[in-house]
Scaffold this active site. Structure first.
Site, PDB file in Angstrom:
ATOM      1  N   HIS A 184      37.307  26.822  65.647  1.00 10.35           N
ATOM      2  CA  HIS A 184      37.353  27.954  64.698  1.00 10.35           C
ATOM      3  C   HIS A 184      38.808  28.558  64.853  1.00 10.35           C
ATOM      4  CE1 HIS A 184      33.293  28.885  63.417  1.00 10.35           C
ATOM      5  NE2 HIS A 184      32.970  28.446  64.839  1.00 10.35           N
ATOM      6  N   GLU A 190      40.009  30.443  62.898  1.00 13.53           N
ATOM      7  CA  GLU A 190      40.271  31.810  62.216  1.00 13.53           C
ATOM      8  C   GLU A 190      39.882  32.729  63.797  1.00 13.53           C
ATOM      9  OE1 GLU A 190      37.578  29.860  62.109  1.00 13.53           O
ATOM     10  OE2 GLU A 190      35.946  30.967  61.936  1.00 13.53           O
ATOM     11  N   CYS A 233      33.101  24.537  61.014  1.00  9.13           N
ATOM     12  CA  CYS A 233      32.132  24.665  61.661  1.00  9.13           C
ATOM     13  C   CYS A 233      30.785  24.304  60.743  1.00  9.13           C
ATOM     14  CB  CYS A 233      31.840  26.002  62.426  1.00  9.13           C
ATOM     15  SG  CYS A 233      30.759  26.064  63.764  1.00  9.13           S
TER      16      CYS A 233
END
Lengths: 220, 736
Positions: free
Chosen positions: A194, A196, A86
């Site tokens: 994302h 994560e 990002c």
């Protein structure tokens, strides 16, 4: 795995990245402040999401000039794997480690939703635990994720198999549905989604875990 | 009245312009023992404004339940705190930013979010979730689209940059908000119970420190603006709206939490409404001390700022702290690292006076208690809202096609999907969002544990308008119900009381009625109010908003494996409605949307029933005996089942009585839930319900790709979804 997460002023996915790295590798990463001029010896560097410097200039433009970035660039040129997620992707393009630029979303608004990505290249140190053609569900959360590059650059990215992920249903207007790209050496990956945020079923998915497992295996 | 003294440059007109009445001015002169100068008058005007002094509301707020074994900190601090066990607590509050958001929607909403987050991290908590409650005018009003897009972008712009997930909220549209939108923002934070920070500036001779952004001329008299009605020239008030800098706030958050991990801080308070004035006065008042400021030390963004401007500025992203002597250098280093201003601007004293020094002169000297305790409290005259008749079911014709009516309802402005809004909010940052927007309550995991915090914001303004007392009860009950529906144990609530001009007896009657209802419900449900905010004067050209006491509730899930959502999952399961269905159509969404009728008494709430039904549903969730739960709210049973079907992508057939079917399906009787259970489990659940004194009736069966009523009136889940998802994007995309 010894890893570092770079913390810029107003990074805000630094903790999420650290949690994911620790969950997968068992070792907590070094959290490295942007003002540092030395990197600890690490196998892997992660530039997290957020709004470095408020993104008041172009997203990532200020952070790309932070003191620590000189060391990150050096490490990347020496082959250390670097992942930018990002805002981290934006920092990578602004620092010249990756080509192109992330413009304002075509819809002009911030977009936060789970999107499907197609794995285009699974022969990378970031994606080896995926299969080519896999569709994975990963959230995006950005205002400036509209990937743009000139025609020659796009051709290079396509011809050299440097597009790691494409959106199945493009949320931001990116050229060629690009969600994540690699540098020519294959050791730097920038992506808007994302991974994560999807490492446990309770968070709505686990499709991001394989990326961290890939990196762990690759640097082991 | 004898002739009042005036300082140079002050006239009775100046006093009026400061929002003070002649009587209030006389009281100031009495408390000061002399005429105030301009700086002092400015300070009194903000401290005695409705926004800061609660002068119209305080008498009635005193009747609310605010205590309980789980309450660590009730109203009066920056935010309220409830115990989550294991040495952790939830810090939360909801606050309005209505007036500025109407004038300048992006910055008004953004700074509202910034302000409420500061209230929470001031107490030592890391914000873990943002919520909101928004009210806009009629969709056809020419400002609605502009205001909605600006407010949503502002909330997102601030919260997204802070990296705090915005996990839910509620939105209504009604013409009564055409001239006064409501932007209520709530933040929930997580704190270790032994690391809570308060605002009392205890001790004399301690340094008073200013940190954060510099002070400019923005927002001067914002608190006074929020204490008056709007008229046609309200756009001219734009300069009183502050500009938000979420980047500065993110740095301020991290710097404050870093400093709070040491023992340097005695007291800390954010500079919100009325900026340096209210923060310093409140800290001095609570600490029983005075404060001497040297205003030459205040970090200023603009040149030649006067004491009056510095004290009244509402520049954002600033904090005031009292440090232990000798800790200045350590603290300075932390703020330097984060690139923020840090200045020792004063010292605590034993004078109980707020003294301002500027360029070697004392420019103001005021007793602290004159600014706080001496502020007038009004027992405003009020008249009770006349009771309405309960409308019989045959007031309304039955629909010819229930499927078509249902499709219309799920796509009406108040019930349509809010996806267009919440996709502009980062709702998954921090990696702990378990229930994303769209559920009965949001669920955020307590980081590093398998526990969760459930959060919901609710109020039904049309009920409050029809019957403030029942509406106040219902707002609290519905919040409690939504927390219960996800399996949480409700712990406490915050309120954001939005009303019209309290100087009008009918408006004051709405206020008193709502508060009485809220208080009764809080008592009956052991659901105390731990923080809150009052926003009055939400009127334009004499027309008031609907009374809107927004409630933000927080509950605890001790085991996230025992959480629940509303999505239907298994074909063949039975739907059971918990609670009694009488078919109350007055003030319902069905009556308004299908018949254009906004009359009738709202559904009453029996609080004993509410508690019994809710406790029963929670026990079913804890016992893992249900696969889906949804509370019954706007639109009644049929809309509830449709929402469960859309969430799960599977339909249901409903068995409805042949008589007054529309009242059964669309009535908004309270204290109800729809649950989905296995066929084998249904029998024992119904028996257990009977033993618990809880009504439980089989409503229908899960299956197929459509909703049908007694096998007829079929409408597919896909077409319902189309209607539900279409309205808002189409509305926002339409040219205005």
């Amino acid at each position: 795995m010894k890893s570092a997460v770079i913390v810029f002023p107003a990074s805000n996915c630094d903790r999420d990245a650290a949690v994911a790295l620790e969950a997968v590798s068992g070792a907590a990463p070094h959290m490295v402040w942007h003002g540092e001029t030395d990197l600890p010896p690490v196998d892997f560097i992660l530039l997290p999401g957020g709004f470095s410097y408020g993104d008041y200039l172009r997203s990532g433009a200020m952070a790309a000039r932070s003191p620590i970035m000189r060391e990150v660039i050096k490490a990347a040129h020496n082959g250390t794997p670097v992942l930018g997620i990002c805002n981290g992707f934006q920092v990578l393009t602004e620092s010249g480690l990756l080509p192109g630029v992330l413009m304002r979303n075509a819809g002009l608004t911030f977009v936060c939703k789970t999107v499907h990505l197609r794995v285009e290249n699974n022969e990378t140190l970031f994606t080896r635990h995926y299969n080519k053609g896999d569709q994975i569900a990963v959230p995006v959360a950005h205002h400036d994720g509209n990937y743009f590059a000139d025609a020659d650059t796009l051709k290079d990215l396509e011809d050299q198999n440097r597009i790691a992920f494409r959106y199945v249903d493009n949320p931001n207007g990116s050229q060629n549905d690009i969600a994540g790209i690699l540098n020519a050496n294959g050791n730097v990956l920038g992506m808007m989604p994302h991974p994560e945020r999807v490492i446990a079923p309770i968070l709505g998915g686990t499709d991001g875990a394989a990326m961290f497992e890939s990196i762990l295996e690759a640097v082991a | 009245m004898s002739e009042l003294p005036y300082s140079d440059g002050i006239t009775p007109e100046t006093v009026t312009e400061h929002g003070l009445t002649p009587d209030e001015y006389a009281l100031i002169v009495e408390k000061m023992g002399r005429a105030p100068n301009t700086t002092e008058l400015g300070i009194f005007s903000v401290m005695w404004s409705e926004h800061c002094s609660y002068k119209s509301s305080r008498k009635h707020l005193a009747g609310l339940p605010t205590t309980g074994p789980q309450v660590i900190c009730g109203p009066g601090e920056n935010a309220g705190i409830v115990d989550l066990g294991d040495g952790q607590a939830a810090v939360f509050k909801m606050e309005s930013h209505n007036h500025p958001s109407y004038i300048e929607p992006y910055q008004g909403a953004a700074t509202g979010v910034g302000g409420i987050m500061r209230d929470v991290f001031t107490m030592g908590a890391r914000p873990i979730a943002n919520m909101n409650a928004l009210r806009f005018g009629d969709p056809s009003h020419d400002k609605t689209r502009h205001l909605l897009s600006g407010v949503v972008a502002g909330i997102g712009g601030y919260g997204n940059c802070m990296g705090v997930p915005t996990v839910g909220g509620e939105v209504n549209f009604h013409k009564r908000y055409n001239g006064n939108i409501l932007v209520n923002a709530m933040t929930v934070g997580l704190v270790e119970t032994d690391k809570i920070f308060y605002s009392a500036a205890k001790g004399v001779g301690n340094p008073v420190v200013y940190v954060g952004s510099k002070t400019g001329r923005d927002g001067i008299h914002g608190a006074t603006m929020a204490s008056a009605e709007f008229d046609d020239d309200s756009d001219e008030k734009r300069p009183t709206v502050q500009v938000g800098d979420p980047f500065a706030e993110k740095l301020l958050l991290e710097a404050c939490l870093e400093l709070m991990s040491s023992d340097a801080i005695i007291a800390i308070q954010d500079m919100g409404a009325a900026g340096l004035t209210s923060s310093s006065v409140e800290m001095a008042d609570k600490g029983g001390v005075g404060i001497h400021f040297n205003l030459d030390k205040v970090p200023c963004r603009e040149e030649a700022m006067l004491p009056y401007e510095m004290m009244l500025s509402e520049s954002q992203e600033r904090m005031l702290m009292v440090l232990k002597p000798g800790k200045e250098d350590d603290a300075h280093k932390v703020f330097q690292k984060w690139g923020l201003d840090f200045a020792v601007i004063g010292i605590t004293t034993d004078t109980h006076h707020l003294v301002l020094e500027f360029k070697g002169e004392i420019v103001a000297d005021m007793p602290v208690d004159a600014l706080t305790d001496a502020a007038p409290i009004y027992d405003r005259p009020w008249e009770p809202t006349p009771k309405r008749d309960t409308l019989p079911a045959d007031t309304f014709a039955e629909p010819a096609d229930y499927g078509a009516t249902l499709k219309q309802l799920v796509g009406c402005p108040d019930l349509a999907s809010r996806r267009w809004i919440w996709q502009q909010y980062d709702h998954t940052v921090m990696g702990d969002t378990v229930q994303t927007p769209g559920g009965d309550a949001a669920i955020v995991r307590i980081h590093g544990t398998n526990k969760g915090v459930a959060i919901s914001t609710d109020v039904t303004p049309r009920y409050c308008f029809a019957d403030p007392h029942e509406g106040g009860k219902q707002a609290v009950a519905e919040t409690w119900r939504n927390l219960t529906a996800v399996g949480a144990t409700p712990l406490g609530m915050t309120d954001c009381l939005n009303f019209g001009n309290p100087e009008k007896p009918d408006i004051m009657g709405q206020f008193v009625g709502c508060l009485r209802g809220m208080g009764e419900a809080g008592d009956a449900l052991d659901f105390p109010i731990v923080s809150g905010n009052v926003s009055l004067y939400n009127e334009t050209n004499g027309e008031a908003i609907y009374p809107t006491p927004a409630i933000g509730g927080v509950g605890l899930l001790k085991d996230l494996d025992k959480r629940m959502d509303m999505a239907l999952k298994d074909s063949g399961e039975l739907l059971i409605v918990i609670g009694d269905t009488k078919g109350h159509l007055g003030s319902s969404i069905f009556a308004r949307e299908i018949h254009g009728n906004e009359d009738g008494a709202p559904p009453p709430v029996d609080l004993g029933t509410e508690r019994r039904n809710g406790d029963f549903v929670r026990s079913l969730i804890e016992g893992k005996r249900v696969s889906a739960v949804h509370d019954v709210a706007d639109g009644g049973l049929l809309v509830t089942v449709a929402e469960m079907a859309m969430a799960g992508g599977i339909g249901a057939n409903i068995d409805a009585p042949r008589d007054t079917t529309h009242a059964y399906l669309f009535g908004e009787d309270q204290s109800r839930y729809v649950i989905s259970v296995t066929a084998q489990g249904a029998e024992t659940i119904i028996r257990d319900a009977e033993n618990a004194g809880v009504p439980a009736t089989i409503l229908g069966q899960v299956g197929s790709d459509a909703i049908s009523i007694n096998g007829q009136h079929t409408v597919t889940v896909n077409s319902l979804r189309g209607s539900h998802e279409r309205w808002m994007p189409a509305f926002m995309a339409a040219a205005s």
